[in-house]
Design an enzyme around this catalytic site. Structure first.
Site, mmCIF file in Angstrom:
data_model
loop_
_atom_site.group_PDB
_atom_site.id
_atom_site.type_symbol
_atom_site.label_atom_id
_atom_site.label_comp_id
_atom_site.label_asym_id
_atom_site.label_seq_id
_atom_site.Cartn_x
_atom_site.Cartn_y
_atom_site.Cartn_z
ATOM 1 N N TYR A 32 0.772 -1.197 -0.089
ATOM 2 C CA TYR A 32 0.117 0.041 0.072
ATOM 3 C C TYR A 32 0.801 1.283 0.058
ATOM 4 O O TYR A 32 1.979 1.134 0.313
ATOM 5 C CB TYR A 32 -0.955 -0.004 1.273
ATOM 6 C CG TYR A 32 -0.338 0.330 2.549
ATOM 7 C CD1 TYR A 32 0.361 -0.557 3.206
ATOM 8 C CD2 TYR A 32 -0.272 1.577 3.131
ATOM 9 C CE1 TYR A 32 0.937 -0.216 4.269
ATOM 10 C CE2 TYR A 32 0.202 2.077 4.284
ATOM 11 C CZ TYR A 32 0.846 0.968 4.961
ATOM 12 O OH TYR A 32 1.293 1.387 6.269
ATOM 13 N N ARG A 51 7.912 3.740 -5.179
ATOM 14 C CA ARG A 51 8.049 2.906 -3.877
ATOM 15 C C ARG A 51 6.824 1.744 -4.056
ATOM 16 O O ARG A 51 7.153 0.608 -3.526
ATOM 17 C CB ARG A 51 7.829 3.637 -2.552
ATOM 18 C CG ARG A 51 8.054 2.705 -1.308
ATOM 19 C CD ARG A 51 8.249 3.871 -0.175
ATOM 20 N NE ARG A 51 6.847 4.247 0.382
ATOM 21 C CZ ARG A 51 6.741 4.929 1.356
ATOM 22 N NH1 ARG A 51 7.623 5.484 1.872
ATOM 23 N NH2 ARG A 51 5.609 5.553 1.440
ATOM 24 N N ARG A 99 -9.242 -19.745 -0.558
ATOM 25 C CA ARG A 99 -8.049 -19.622 0.360
ATOM 26 C C ARG A 99 -6.881 -20.818 0.234
ATOM 27 O O ARG A 99 -7.372 -21.877 0.400
ATOM 28 C CB ARG A 99 -8.485 -19.403 1.731
ATOM 29 C CG ARG A 99 -7.498 -18.848 2.716
ATOM 30 C CD ARG A 99 -7.949 -18.922 4.128
ATOM 31 N NE ARG A 99 -7.039 -18.349 5.003
ATOM 32 C CZ ARG A 99 -5.896 -18.760 5.719
ATOM 33 N NH1 ARG A 99 -5.741 -20.102 5.171
ATOM 34 N NH2 ARG A 99 -4.928 -18.496 6.357
ATOM 35 N N HIS A 101 -2.452 -20.678 0.326
ATOM 36 C CA HIS A 101 -1.066 -19.833 0.465
ATOM 37 C C HIS A 101 -0.707 -19.723 -1.050
ATOM 38 O O HIS A 101 -0.185 -18.578 -1.153
ATOM 39 C CB HIS A 101 -0.059 -20.459 1.461
ATOM 40 C CG HIS A 101 -0.616 -20.371 2.722
ATOM 41 N ND1 HIS A 101 -1.757 -20.892 3.293
ATOM 42 C CD2 HIS A 101 0.124 -19.912 3.864
ATOM 43 C CE1 HIS A 101 -1.746 -20.604 4.446
ATOM 44 N NE2 HIS A 101 -0.792 -19.946 5.091
ATOM 45 N N LYS A 145 6.438 -1.974 1.733
ATOM 46 C CA LYS A 145 5.061 -1.232 2.453
ATOM 47 C C LYS A 145 4.101 -2.270 2.221
ATOM 48 O O LYS A 145 3.258 -2.041 1.680
ATOM 49 C CB LYS A 145 5.030 0.192 1.793
ATOM 50 C CG LYS A 145 4.256 1.022 2.839
ATOM 51 C CD LYS A 145 4.317 2.337 2.349
ATOM 52 C CE LYS A 145 3.313 3.314 3.252
ATOM 53 N NZ LYS A 145 3.525 3.323 4.624
ATOM 54 N N GLU A 177 13.097 2.670 13.478
ATOM 55 C CA GLU A 177 12.205 3.690 12.852
ATOM 56 C C GLU A 177 10.840 3.736 13.916
ATOM 57 O O GLU A 177 10.923 3.043 14.685
ATOM 58 C CB GLU A 177 11.776 3.569 11.365
ATOM 59 C CG GLU A 177 11.078 2.340 11.346
ATOM 60 C CD GLU A 177 10.480 1.941 9.730
ATOM 61 O OE1 GLU A 177 10.370 3.085 9.012
ATOM 62 O OE2 GLU A 177 10.293 0.794 9.464
ATOM 63 N N LEU A 201 11.445 1.488 6.501
ATOM 64 C CA LEU A 201 10.661 2.054 5.149
ATOM 65 C C LEU A 201 11.496 3.186 4.756
ATOM 66 O O LEU A 201 11.637 3.881 5.742
ATOM 67 C CB LEU A 201 9.334 2.179 5.587
ATOM 68 C CG LEU A 201 8.632 2.630 4.197
ATOM 69 C CD1 LEU A 201 8.219 1.503 3.666
ATOM 70 C CD2 LEU A 201 7.334 3.406 4.681
HETATM 71 N N1 PDD Z 1 3.293 5.390 7.279
HETATM 72 N N2 PDD Z 1 8.084 4.037 8.474
HETATM 73 C C1 PDD Z 1 6.850 3.312 8.766
HETATM 74 C C2 PDD Z 1 6.760 1.854 9.103
HETATM 75 C C3 PDD Z 1 5.668 3.893 8.005
HETATM 76 O O1 PDD Z 1 4.503 3.116 8.294
HETATM 77 C C4 PDD Z 1 5.516 5.276 7.522
HETATM 78 C C5 PDD Z 1 4.322 5.831 6.918
HETATM 79 C C6 PDD Z 1 6.958 5.982 7.549
HETATM 80 C C7 PDD Z 1 7.094 7.141 6.729
HETATM 81 O O2 PDD Z 1 6.940 7.158 5.295
HETATM 82 P P1 PDD Z 1 6.377 8.410 4.450
HETATM 83 O O3 PDD Z 1 7.209 9.545 4.997
HETATM 84 O O4 PDD Z 1 6.628 7.909 3.041
HETATM 85 O O5 PDD Z 1 4.862 8.486 4.820
HETATM 86 C C8 PDD Z 1 7.995 5.126 7.961
HETATM 87 C C9 PDD Z 1 2.138 5.984 6.786
HETATM 88 C C10 PDD Z 1 1.729 7.203 6.472
HETATM 89 C C11 PDD Z 1 0.984 5.070 6.942
HETATM 90 O O6 PDD Z 1 0.981 4.083 7.205
HETATM 91 O O7 PDD Z 1 0.054 5.686 7.263
#
Ligand code: PDD
Length: 279
Positions: A32, A51, A99, A101, A145, A177, A201
């Site tokens: 996503y 990304r 369903r 895997h 992501k 992070e 990320l």
């Molecule tokens: N999340 N690290 C993680 C684990 C994240 O889920 C996000 C962003 C970031 C920051 O990434 P960016 O600057 O590209 O938004 C770092 C989004 C906002 C969310 O899941 O809502």
């Protein structure tokens, strides 16, 4: 008007459109993005979509849609919604199949929501936020992501129950992070953040902050740092699409700096706002 989209159809957000056998629902088998629109204009849309496509490739998800088609779909949705300040959530999954895997041979599913963006409260911005340190219990491929956010959700909830805004995650003795943000410290005028690698990320807001620092000749170093260095930082801030640049004034029981947002953090946020205004 807030809007949804699922596999070719724009729908209301409360319409029931996702079948039980959707693999996003069954397995979290997808990826996503969240993209912010300011005054009707997207913030770093190409970087977000690049990304997304990288994430999809890395989980072997074969999309027939490319960057241009996804870009056009998002713009179509935002135009339909007539929202100027909105967040677009785009989700691609391995489709709808009974369903099992193993990968099915079916088209991917594309889901999207377009919602009014609610800015963070002025109080959070002006006072800064409290955080806690937690062990990073996620998998090894956090650069993807992925829809699988269970460890992030559990850590965020733990932070919330401790009266905190975010949990700062630590793996193998260094800060990775936040649960939904990238983390930066400021020490002796230098901005320090974890290097890009599989365990974090590659945040788009992180990239924007790095660009700003380079343009303003602010020292910017990508290196691993420990929780101790975090606690001894002059300033801390987090970045994300929704939080933008947000000061952190407390980590566990430790007050950071004077307990108010740091100078460099505030000026970076000011510069970030200038980038947004120039979109
Ligand atoms: N999340 N690290 C993680 C684990 C994240 O889920 C996000 C962003 C970031 C920051 O990434 P960016 O600057 O590209 O938004 C770092 C989004 C906002 C969310 O899941 O809502």
């Amino acid at each position: 008007m807030e809007l949804g989209y699922y596999n070719g159809k724009f729908v209301g957000l409360d319409e029931k459109v996702v079948p039980i056998d959707e693999r996003g629902h069954q397995f979290g088998d997808g990826v996503y993005e969240v993209i912010r629109f300011y005054d009707g204009k997207p913030f770093m849309m190409t970087e977000h979509l690049e990304r997304l496509i990288r994430s999809a490739n890395d989980i072997k998800l074969q999309m027939s849609e490319g960057l241009q088609e996804l870009n056009d779909l998002i713009l179509e949705g935002v135009a339909k919604s007539q929202l100027k300040e909105c967040s677009v959530y785009l989700q691609i999954t391995r489709g709808i199949a009974s369903r099992n895997h193993l990968f099915p041979n079916v088209p991917v599913s594309i889901a999207m929501t377009i919602r009014e963006a609610k800015p963070l409260s002025a109080e959070l911005r002006e006072k800064g936020v409290a955080t806690i340190i937690l062990e990073d219990e996620r998998w090894a491929n956090c650069y993807i992501k992925s829809l699988n956010l269970l460890p992030n959700i559990l850590a965020k909830q733990t932070a919330h129950e401790a009266g905190c805004y975010e949990a700062i995650l630590v793996r193998d003795g260094y800060v990775t992070e936040g649960t939904s943000s990238n983390v930066f410290i400021v020490k002796n005028g230098c901005i320090i953040t974890t290097p890009l690698h599989k365990h974090i990320l590659p945040g788009i807001t992180r990239m924007a902050v790095k660009n700003i620092a380079e343009q303003l000749n602010i020292p910017f170093e990508e290196k691993y740092y420990s929780p101790e260095e975090l606690l001894q930082a002059d300033e801390i801030f987090i970045t994300s699409t929704t939080a933008e640049v947000l000061p952190v004034v407390k980590v566990d029981k430790t007050t950071i700096g004077s307990g108010t947002p740091g100078k460099l953090t505030s000026s970076l946020y000011g510069e970030f706002q200038k980038v947004v205004e120039a979109l």
